[in-house]
Design a protein around this motif. Structure first.
Motif, PDB file in Angstrom:
ATOM      1  N   UNK A   1       0.804  -1.230   0.000  1.00 55.91           N
ATOM      2  CA  UNK A   1       0.000   0.000   0.000  1.00 55.91           C
ATOM      3  C   UNK A   1       0.833   1.274   0.000  1.00 55.91           C
ATOM      4  N   UNK A   2       1.999   1.251   0.634  1.00 54.93           N
ATOM      5  CA  UNK A   2       2.812   2.465   0.745  1.00 54.93           C
ATOM      6  C   UNK A   2       3.123   3.105  -0.610  1.00 54.93           C
ATOM      7  N   UNK A   3       3.559   2.346  -1.617  1.00 50.93           N
ATOM      8  CA  UNK A   3       3.837   2.999  -2.911  1.00 50.93           C
ATOM      9  C   UNK A   3       2.612   3.700  -3.510  1.00 50.93           C
ATOM     10  N   UNK A   4       1.446   3.119  -3.334  1.00 51.53           N
ATOM     11  CA  UNK A   4       0.215   3.719  -3.856  1.00 51.53           C
ATOM     12  C   UNK A   4      -0.082   5.023  -3.116  1.00 51.53           C
ATOM     13  N   UNK A   5       0.026   4.998  -1.780  1.00 47.81           N
ATOM     14  CA  UNK A   5      -0.228   6.197  -0.984  1.00 47.81           C
ATOM     15  C   UNK A   5       0.798   7.286  -1.275  1.00 47.81           C
ATOM     16  N   UNK A   6       2.065   6.918  -1.353  1.00 51.06           N
ATOM     17  CA  UNK A   6       3.110   7.908  -1.613  1.00 51.06           C
ATOM     18  C   UNK A   6       2.942   8.545  -2.985  1.00 51.06           C
ATOM     19  N   UNK A   7       2.542   7.757  -3.951  1.00 53.92           N
ATOM     20  CA  UNK A   7       2.308   8.280  -5.302  1.00 53.92           C
ATOM     21  C   UNK A   7       1.177   9.304  -5.287  1.00 53.92           C
ATOM     22  N   UNK A   8       0.145   9.033  -4.508  1.00 58.85           N
ATOM     23  CA  UNK A   8      -0.997   9.944  -4.469  1.00 58.85           C
ATOM     24  C   UNK A   8      -0.724  11.202  -3.642  1.00 58.85           C
ATOM     25  N   UNK A   9       0.357  11.182  -2.836  1.00 56.81           N
ATOM     26  CA  UNK A   9       0.674  12.328  -1.984  1.00 56.81           C
ATOM     27  C   UNK A   9       1.834  13.163  -2.518  1.00 56.81           C
ATOM     28  N   UNK A  10       2.273  12.911  -3.715  1.00 58.47           N
ATOM     29  CA  UNK A  10       3.355  13.705  -4.285  1.00 58.47           C
ATOM     30  C   UNK A  10       4.697  13.363  -3.678  1.00 58.47           C
ATOM     31  N   UNK A  11       5.349  14.352  -3.103  1.00 62.30           N
ATOM     32  CA  UNK A  11       6.716  14.178  -2.584  1.00 62.30           C
ATOM     33  C   UNK A  11       6.778  13.660  -1.158  1.00 62.30           C
TER      34      UNK A  11
END
Length: 135
Positions: free
Chosen positions: A101-111
């Protein structure tokens, strides 16, 4: 020079708390006290509080996500992991979804980057069944 070993204090209550928590998985001090009083009727809330604090500071038990009312909850699993918490009954379950899940969340939160473990809220299977039955 003489080097002396310092031995960690391990009381019967600490051992009992560790064993009880392994069975329960997650528990508050109140839940541990209630369970342990069957064997140790003289056990006090203060003793449980001090013992769980000592065990957590030594890494023998972990601190889990708080209960819905804000009480500290302890975890028998000390290795890093995620949790699912039911918003209906408060049940807490171990899971391991961070890597997915982390990569998906980080992608949606920008930097932004996620450094901790995740607690996912929702409705557990048992509460879903109860909710469907009451409709």
């Amino acid at each position: 020079m003489i080097v002396t070993e310092t031995k960690e204090r391990q009381t019967k209550y600490c051992l009992a708390i560790e064993d009880t928590l392994k069975v329960m998985g997650h528990a508050t001090n109140v839940e541990l006290l209630r369970s342990l009083r069957a064997t140790y009727p003289e056990l006090s809330a203060t003793t449980v509080h001090r013992a769980t604090a000592r065990l957590a500071s030594r890494g023998k038990i972990a601190i889990a996500p708080l209960t819905r009312d804000g009480s500290i909850r302890y975890d028998s699993t000390t290795t890093p992991h995620d949790h699912f918490q039911c918003v209906s009954c408060g049940t807490l379950r171990d899971t391991d979804v961070k890597d997915k899940i982390t990569p998906i969340l980080e992608c949606s939160m920008g930097d932004c980057s996620i450094s901790g473990r995740l607690t996912i809220s929702g409705v557990c299977k048992q509460c879903n069944v109860k909710n469907k039955e009451s409709v």
